[in-house]
Design an enzyme around this catalytic site. Sequence first.
Site, PDB file in Angstrom:
ATOM      1  N   GLY A  47      10.259 -25.839  63.413  1.00  0.00           N
ATOM      2  CA  GLY A  47      10.323 -24.385  63.298  1.00  0.00           C
ATOM      3  C   GLY A  47       9.020 -23.931  62.649  1.00  0.00           C
ATOM      4  O   GLY A  47       8.604 -24.494  61.629  1.00  0.00           O
ATOM      5  N   ARG A  89       1.031 -30.694  64.439  1.00  0.00           N
ATOM      6  CA  ARG A  89       1.534 -30.109  65.689  1.00  0.00           C
ATOM      7  C   ARG A  89       0.606 -28.948  66.048  1.00  0.00           C
ATOM      8  O   ARG A  89       0.169 -28.217  65.156  1.00  0.00           O
ATOM      9  CB  ARG A  89       2.979 -29.618  65.543  1.00  0.00           C
ATOM     10  CG  ARG A  89       3.986 -30.760  65.414  1.00  0.00           C
ATOM     11  CD  ARG A  89       5.417 -30.260  65.459  1.00  0.00           C
ATOM     12  NE  ARG A  89       5.836 -29.929  66.812  1.00  0.00           N
ATOM     13  CZ  ARG A  89       6.998 -29.303  67.087  1.00  0.00           C
ATOM     14  NH1 ARG A  89       7.804 -28.943  66.109  1.00  0.00           N
ATOM     15  NH2 ARG A  89       7.335 -29.043  68.337  1.00  0.00           N
ATOM     16  N   ASP A 236       6.188 -19.109  68.006  1.00  0.00           N
ATOM     17  CA  ASP A 236       5.348 -20.111  67.339  1.00  0.00           C
ATOM     18  C   ASP A 236       3.916 -19.628  67.191  1.00  0.00           C
ATOM     19  O   ASP A 236       3.208 -20.040  66.276  1.00  0.00           O
ATOM     20  CB  ASP A 236       5.393 -21.436  68.094  1.00  0.00           C
ATOM     21  CG  ASP A 236       6.694 -22.152  67.784  1.00  0.00           C
ATOM     22  OD1 ASP A 236       7.714 -21.787  68.400  1.00  0.00           O
ATOM     23  OD2 ASP A 236       6.693 -23.027  66.889  1.00  0.00           O
TER      24      ASP A 236
HETATM   25  O1  MRU Z   1       9.779 -27.541  68.458  1.00  0.00           O
HETATM   26  P1  MRU Z   1      10.380 -26.686  67.389  1.00  0.00           P
HETATM   27  O2  MRU Z   1      11.822 -26.970  67.146  1.00  0.00           O
HETATM   28  O3  MRU Z   1       9.554 -26.699  66.124  1.00  0.00           O
HETATM   29  O4  MRU Z   1      10.280 -25.226  67.988  1.00  0.00           O
HETATM   30  C1  MRU Z   1      10.758 -24.157  67.248  1.00  0.00           C
HETATM   31  C2  MRU Z   1      10.714 -22.887  67.987  1.00  0.00           C
HETATM   32  O5  MRU Z   1      10.236 -22.805  69.097  1.00  0.00           O
HETATM   33  C3  MRU Z   1      11.199 -21.676  67.280  1.00  0.00           C
HETATM   34  O6  MRU Z   1      11.760 -20.794  68.181  1.00  0.00           O
HETATM   35  C4  MRU Z   1      10.007 -21.021  66.574  1.00  0.00           C
HETATM   36  O7  MRU Z   1       9.391 -21.916  65.697  1.00  0.00           O
HETATM   37  C5  MRU Z   1      10.351 -19.792  65.854  1.00  0.00           C
HETATM   38  S1  MRU Z   1      11.662 -20.033  64.713  1.00  0.00           S
HETATM   39  C6  MRU Z   1      11.306 -19.478  63.249  1.00  0.00           C
END
Ligand code: MRU
Length: 348
Positions: A47, A89, A236
Amino acid sequence: MRTLEWDYSRTELRMINQRLLPARFEINTYQDYRDVAAAIRDMVVRGAPAIGAAAGFGMALAACHSGAQSLPDLKAELHRAADVLKVARPTAVNLGWAVQRMLTVIDSQSGTVEDLRRRTVDEAVRIADEDVEINHRMAHFGAELIQDGDTIIHHCNTGALAVVDWGTALGVIRQAYADGKKIKVLVDETRPRLQGSRLTAWELQQYGIPYEIISDGAAGYFLRSGQAQKVFFGADRVAANGDVANKVGSYMLALAAHANHVPVYSVFPISSVDLSLENGDLIPIEERDEDEVLGIQFHGEPVAPQGAHARNPAFDVTPHHLFTGWVTEKGIVYPPFKKNLLRLMAQQ
Ligand code: MRU
């Protein structure tokens, strides 16, 4: 507890292990920033805002557990730690944003090695605390968009687990429910890592908010048949024109919603906006290991034939014209994005 917390007595970071949920609730502890980088990469913590906060604490760990005897040595070591953490990441801009914020504080610090250690911890804690406050502000703005009786399609996990506490898009949904609105959430399961069915469903269950899990491909059916009134997801990284990179599948969901005149909202802190990128095509998209797709099992057996290959982009970009609006801690932004975001930021 929060998704991640600083333990002052042990000078360590505690994080909920999101790889194990919902089957097991376990806390991992960290004293080495390299392990924090690995935890970000392996999605023990995930997240966008949560990985930003984790990187901030990673920098604090690097400072506290360094053997450096002089300020210049410690600063040089912290720059090396920053290089490791910020590439864990690639897509979420919050990661680089938090590391840069830590470096700005570190570079401007004078005094003793101990002073610098204390200052990095303070700043990491501040990033985490601010995140919680920002989430509550977004939740209050966004909850206005939700009507009593709405069924909302939600993608990925944007709840307390995706941030330090409360949530972005799911935070808005939590707030609407807390305000007394009778709502239901259709939880996209979110292949391949299933953040929806594993994490969002787990959270909603604890909050007592009615929900049903749907396969990602079912969203179009619910949108076309009038069984969903809103679509909410997080972000993101947001480009200057309002294009949003978010968990893979967000784009198809937004397309189906737009085609059926269902409003689409993305909820994110302003730290997710990357004004240096003119549009979403410039956002780096993480491609993860094919095993995440091929390793899914059905009746205890792999779903794909032996020797099959897979592509696994972890994110996609939803073009700005598919959004009805964007929810930030400064308020709701309506199109055109850049002009109205900048105006909103200047206002308050
Ligand atoms: O791969 P992840 O689980 O880190 O991806 C998370 C997301 O795509 C969320 O929708 C994004 O970070 C926004 S949530 C606060």
